[in-house]
Design an enzyme around this catalytic site. Structure first.
Site, PDB file in Angstrom:
ATOM      1  N   HIS A 368       0.801  -1.218   0.000  1.00 12.45           N
ATOM      2  CA  HIS A 368       0.000   0.000   0.000  1.00 12.45           C
ATOM      3  C   HIS A 368       0.835   1.270   0.000  1.00 12.45           C
ATOM      4  O   HIS A 368       0.286   2.358   0.169  1.00 12.45           O
ATOM      5  CB  HIS A 368      -0.928   0.020   1.213  1.00 12.45           C
ATOM      6  CG  HIS A 368      -2.095  -0.901   1.102  1.00 12.45           C
ATOM      7  ND1 HIS A 368      -3.252  -0.587   0.422  1.00 12.45           N
ATOM      8  CD2 HIS A 368      -2.286  -2.161   1.570  1.00 12.45           C
ATOM      9  CE1 HIS A 368      -4.103  -1.588   0.489  1.00 12.45           C
ATOM     10  NE2 HIS A 368      -3.543  -2.564   1.175  1.00 12.45           N
ATOM     11  N   LYS A 556      -8.980  13.020   4.640  1.00  9.97           N
ATOM     12  CA  LYS A 556      -8.045  11.902   4.563  1.00  9.97           C
ATOM     13  C   LYS A 556      -7.084  12.004   5.743  1.00  9.97           C
ATOM     14  O   LYS A 556      -7.070  12.997   6.460  1.00  9.97           O
ATOM     15  CB  LYS A 556      -7.274  11.901   3.237  1.00  9.97           C
ATOM     16  CG  LYS A 556      -6.585  13.214   2.926  1.00  9.97           C
ATOM     17  CD  LYS A 556      -5.938  13.169   1.561  1.00  9.97           C
ATOM     18  CE  LYS A 556      -6.961  13.325   0.446  1.00  9.97           C
ATOM     19  NZ  LYS A 556      -7.141  12.137  -0.358  1.00  9.97           N
ATOM     20  N   ARG A 557      -6.311  10.976   5.935  1.00  9.70           N
ATOM     21  CA  ARG A 557      -5.292  11.004   6.983  1.00  9.70           C
ATOM     22  C   ARG A 557      -4.368  12.199   6.775  1.00  9.70           C
ATOM     23  O   ARG A 557      -4.042  12.551   5.651  1.00  9.70           O
ATOM     24  CB  ARG A 557      -4.513   9.681   6.920  1.00  9.70           C
ATOM     25  CG  ARG A 557      -3.387   9.526   7.913  1.00  9.70           C
ATOM     26  CD  ARG A 557      -2.914   8.073   7.921  1.00  9.70           C
ATOM     27  NE  ARG A 557      -2.527   7.604   6.606  1.00  9.70           N
ATOM     28  CZ  ARG A 557      -1.296   7.671   6.100  1.00  9.70           C
ATOM     29  NH1 ARG A 557      -0.319   8.215   6.810  1.00  9.70           N
ATOM     30  NH2 ARG A 557      -1.025   7.198   4.909  1.00  9.70           N
ATOM     31  N   LYS A 562       0.267  14.100   1.500  1.00  8.69           N
ATOM     32  CA  LYS A 562      -1.102  14.335   1.022  1.00  8.69           C
ATOM     33  C   LYS A 562      -1.384  15.819   0.824  1.00  8.69           C
ATOM     34  O   LYS A 562      -2.388  16.208   0.246  1.00  8.69           O
ATOM     35  CB  LYS A 562      -2.109  13.705   1.993  1.00  8.69           C
ATOM     36  CG  LYS A 562      -2.011  12.169   2.031  1.00  8.69           C
ATOM     37  CD  LYS A 562      -2.974  11.555   3.032  1.00  8.69           C
ATOM     38  CE  LYS A 562      -2.824  10.050   3.126  1.00  8.69           C
ATOM     39  NZ  LYS A 562      -3.332   9.330   1.953  1.00  8.69           N
ATOM     40  N   THR A 665      -8.769   6.073  -1.852  1.00 12.88           N
ATOM     41  CA  THR A 665     -10.147   5.602  -2.040  1.00 12.88           C
ATOM     42  C   THR A 665     -11.135   6.731  -1.777  1.00 12.88           C
ATOM     43  O   THR A 665     -12.267   6.684  -2.241  1.00 12.88           O
ATOM     44  CB  THR A 665     -10.484   4.415  -1.116  1.00 12.88           C
ATOM     45  OG1 THR A 665     -10.174   4.747   0.240  1.00 12.88           O
ATOM     46  CG2 THR A 665      -9.705   3.179  -1.525  1.00 12.88           C
ATOM     47  N   LYS A 669     -14.896   7.579  -3.532  1.00 15.37           N
ATOM     48  CA  LYS A 669     -16.159   7.841  -2.824  1.00 15.37           C
ATOM     49  C   LYS A 669     -16.741   9.184  -3.242  1.00 15.37           C
ATOM     50  O   LYS A 669     -17.954   9.322  -3.466  1.00 15.37           O
ATOM     51  CB  LYS A 669     -15.914   7.828  -1.311  1.00 15.37           C
ATOM     52  CG  LYS A 669     -15.465   6.496  -0.761  1.00 15.37           C
ATOM     53  CD  LYS A 669     -14.824   6.663   0.613  1.00 15.37           C
ATOM     54  CE  LYS A 669     -14.002   5.436   0.961  1.00 15.37           C
ATOM     55  NZ  LYS A 669     -13.032   5.671   2.031  1.00 15.37           N
TER      56      LYS A 669
END
Length: 825
Positions: A368, A556-557, A562, A665, A669
């Site tokens: 991942h 998100k985390r 990110k 992901t 969504k």
């Protein structure tokens, strides 16, 4: 009466009968379990009575599924994951048994509201972010597709943590999600096993063969709790098995009788801490040790249970690959490999070659991440102390693999050391997977290519046949049918409801992208969802937001790659342009919504959360921008909160540094709910872009190849951008000029220094400044399109129509075709 009317009357009669049964069951459970009526029961008691009523129906299917598996000879999947972010179960299970409408009506007739009852349930504290939610979606799809599988993990008593925002800072609080019990779990004490730590290994000979005996060990009991995983309109109910750590000794009576009450329960507390917290902080030795204990705890319990079950069924363990497939989700469960070898050799009498051959056939691995720091390594000395026999087996795997690599690469000692299971005093868990597993897969096309060409290039040259791609997916049942029921209804009215189990049929929606009546209904539903989210934010945050504004969402985390910080810079830019009366300032109302948790020990990530909240404090209280900009940080982001946000979002922020995000992901969504993506060509954005077309997504910035070349050069070039670009300098300088830290101008000095000066001559590690201008252009394009509702909704509908590819059903079918080879029950 004609046949049509007769059928309608029969359906209505059947519906009334079911509603009567539901009401009777709920009322009966309130009386029997709580001695209450609907009028006198608490919200918690009503929720439990509803959950038990739903559970009764699922239990019948679950019992039949278990019976069929027990008596059959089918291969089963055991999906080992450190996280299963399943969210709430009540409404999801009602949906899966196709009774949402009838339950809603039955409860309404009792004076109750299903949506309010659902809010009583705690989110299960079994995960953190995308990894855990992916595992939950996969279990849903496995059940829906009627493929026999078990999710296997830890029953965390407190989960990750409950996030509180105090004075803008993240503060971690315990998350006692089990304090009121879990209506969905069944304790299985008959399957309890012992897990042994520490001690020493004695060698002895028996039957002309050296054997090994583990002595003087410490024992923890692994006690399983099973949760049913229902599928949508499916006969099969799969199982999520979660292991709880329990001490074999409740209390030391000798210590207690001496009056040393703390010591009397010390062993119990030390044993049971293993299953209390998800991801204990590991920036110190004790934290690392506890995390390794956790990983060994649940995989040892799982492997023992798998083998005992196969023996009970009369299966010869030599034939294990016919009946068992074990999937390692990320590196956390990797210690399952040497543990399997240990049990097969020490307890079952297999030789090394036999056990190794079976291990290679039953284990598969999903990677991942391409980030080296996220590929787990454990000090050999720690493994030797905690798991002495496992350490011996790991060393033997390493020895044999080094011999094999020596034959492949001759005298290239550096390459062999880099590829070995043990190097520099550490056990490399990814290399252990690469060495053993018959399948290694990435989770998006770009990610898999990077694994093959960069991260695991040398292993790919040795084992090209092992490498596969399975792009991630999400379940459309949870993420439209449940999260956005009105949109689901609109879609079904237009194209039928086959998309619920065959998401590829969403492609039939594309022809409605230019249908004015459909677009109007689509827009109305989005507006209604935005009003619901605005109401939630008003209650939770005390911030009033405009439902007509552009809802720009990054959920998100919290991690630097990110690039939540890049989003903050865009907000700062917008704020500065408006307040300084710049001619080019856009006056489009925008609401920027963040949801994220940072790891407790991740100082920089927590500082970014503080910055987001400080920017929010300034922007939200400045009358010059009060009708234009709002910034919201949603506290304690979870699955149930995500369901509210994805249904309301207009713009989906997927802006990671290209080449860093494996897949994502959240992007799927949000796309599924009609949000347009703004992002880099990273992870699954690449596939989204190809499917929807460049005109229906906002792509910007450096490519993965370009970022790779920058890193290889050893210079980011961000310093030059900062010094030469006045806009970039203005935004970055706001970190230290007191605009957002009036009481402490040094508060964000670390963020500033990292961007401008960096470490070891490399500034701005995640290349925010290099991408900033392109990001502004892409954001401007999105804002320009948003003011044209007809065009925006057309693009949004096209995104929904192309989202079928990102169904977790398709992902599971890909896994099964390429790797698992399961048959439907």
């Amino acid at each position: 009466m004609n046949n049509s009317n007769t059928n309608k009357a029969k359906k209505q009669q059947s519906k009334e009968t079911i509603k009567k049964q539901i009401k009777s069951s709920i009322s009966g459970k309130l009386r029997r379990y709580f001695a209450k009526t609907v009028e006198t029961a608490t919200d918690e008691q009503i929720y439990k009575a509803c959950a038990m009523t739903v559970r009764d129906e699922i239990m019948d299917k679950w019992a039949k599924s278990r019976e069929n598996l027990e008596s059959g000879n089918q291969k089963e999947l055991y999906y080992l994951s450190f996280e299963f972010l399943i969210g709430r179960s009540l409404a999801n299970n009602i949906m899966n048994i196709l009774k949402t409408e009838v339950y809603s009506e039955a409860l309404s007739e009792m004076g109750l509201d299903l949506s309010k009852i659902e809010e009583v349930e705690n989110d299960a504290g079994l995960g953190n972010g995308g990894l855990g939610r992916l595992a939950a979606c996969f279990l849903d799809s496995l059940s829906t597709l009627e493929l026999p599988a078990f999710g296997c993990g830890i029953r965390y008593e407190y989960g990750l943590f409950k996030q509180k925002i105090i004075d803008g800072y993240q503060v971690e609080m315990p998350d006692p999600w089990l304090e009121s019990g879990n209506a969905w779990e069944i304790e299985r004490p008959e399957d309890s096993v012992e897990i042994h730590y520490n001690g020493r290994i004695e060698e002895y000979y028996e039957d002309n063969r050296m054997k090994f005996r583990h002595v003087d060990y410490n024992t923890v009991i692994g006690e399983p709790y099973d949760m049913p995983i229902s599928g949508y309109d499916s006969k099969l109910v799969n199982t999520l098995r979660l292991w709880r750590a329990r001490s074999p000794q409740v209390i030391n009576m000798a210590e207690f009788n001496r009056g040393d009450y703390a010591m009397a329960v010390k062993d119990k507390e030390l044993a049971e801490v293993v299953s209390q917290i998800l991801y204990p902080e590991d920036n110190h030795y004790e934290g690392k040790l506890l995390r390794l204990k956790q990983q060994y705890f649940f995989v040892s319990a799982t492997i023992q249970w798998i083998l005992a079950k196969q023996k009970r069924r009369g299966h010869n363990l030599c034939d294990l690959p016919k009946y068992v497939q074990i999937h390692i989700n990320d590196t956390h469960p990797t210690i399952a490999i040497p543990e399997f070898m240990r049990i097969m050799m020490d307890d079952e009498g297999f030789g090394w070659d036999e056990a190794w051959d079976i291990a290679q056939k039953i284990f598969a691995y999903t990677n991942h991440t391409i980030m080296c720091e996220a590929l787990e390594r454990w000090p050999v000395s720690m493994v030797e102390t905690l798991l002495p026999r496992v350490a011996m087996i790991v060393k033997e795997i390493d020895r044999r693999q080094r011999l094999f690599l020596g034959e492949k690469f001759g005298g290239d000692a550096a390459k062999i050391d880099y590829m070995s299971v043990i190097s520099n005093g550490n056990v490399n868990m990814a290399n252990l997977c690469l060495t053993t597993c018959h399948s290694i897969n990435g989770v998006a096309e770009l990610h898999t290519e990077i694994l093959k060409k960069e991260t695991f290039r040398d292993y790919y040259s040795v084992y090209p046949e092992k490498f596969k791609n399975v792009t991630n997916g999400v379940t459309p049942r949870r993420w439209i049918l449940k999260a956005n029921p009105k949109l689901a209804g609109l879609i079904s009215d237009a194209i039928g409801d086959s998309w619920i189990k065959n998401a590829e049929d969403l492609k039939n929606l594309e022809k409605f992208a230019k249908d004015e009546a459909f677009k109007e209904k689509f827009a109305e539903i989005k507006c209604e969802n935005k009003k619901k989210l605005a109401k939630y934010i008003q209650k939770a945050n005390g911030i009033t937001i405009d439902p007509n504004s552009l809802f720009d969402v990054q959920i998100k985390r919290l991690h630097e790659y990110k690039r939540q910080l890049l989003k903050v810079f865009h907000i700062i830019y917008r704020y500065k342009m408006i307040t300084e009366n710049k001619e080019q300032a856009s006056l489009l109302p925008e609401t920027f919504i963040f949801g994220a948790k940072a790891a407790p020990g991740y100082h920089t990530a927590k500082l970014i959360i503080k910055l987001i909240n400080n920017v929010a404090e300034v922007v939200n209280n400045d009358p010059r921008v009060n009708d234009i900009l709002k910034v919201v940080f949603v506290e304690n982001y979870s699955v149930s909160i995500a369901e509210k946000i994805v249904a309301a979002a207009n713009l989906s922020e997927q802006i990671s540094t290209a080449g860093k995000e494996a897949s994502g992901t959240g992007n799927m969504k949000l796309m599924l709910n009609g949000a347009l993506t703004i992002g880099t060509m990273d992870g699954a954005n690449v596939e989204i872009s190809r499917l929807v077309g460049s005109e229906n997504i906002y792509i910007f910035g450096l490519t993965a190849e370009e970022t790779s070349n920058i890193y290889a050069s050893g210079r980011s070039g961000s310093g030059e951008v900062y010094s030469q670009n006045a806009v970039v300098k203005m935004v970055v300088d706001s970190l230290i000029d007191g605009t957002f830290s009036k009481n402490n101008q040094d508060l964000f000095q670390e963020l500033y220094r990292e961007l401008v000066f960096g470490r070891n001559g490399f500034s701005d590690q995640y290349l925010l400044l290099r991408d900033f201008a392109a990001y502004l252009d892409a954001s401007h394009s999105a804002a320009k399109d948003f003011v044209n509702p007809g065009l925006w909704n057309q693009k949004a509908i096209i995104n929904v129509s192309k989202a079928g590819y990102f169904s977790s059903d398709r992902s599971i079918e890909d896994y099964n075709r390429q790797i698992w080879k399961l048959e439907k029950l």
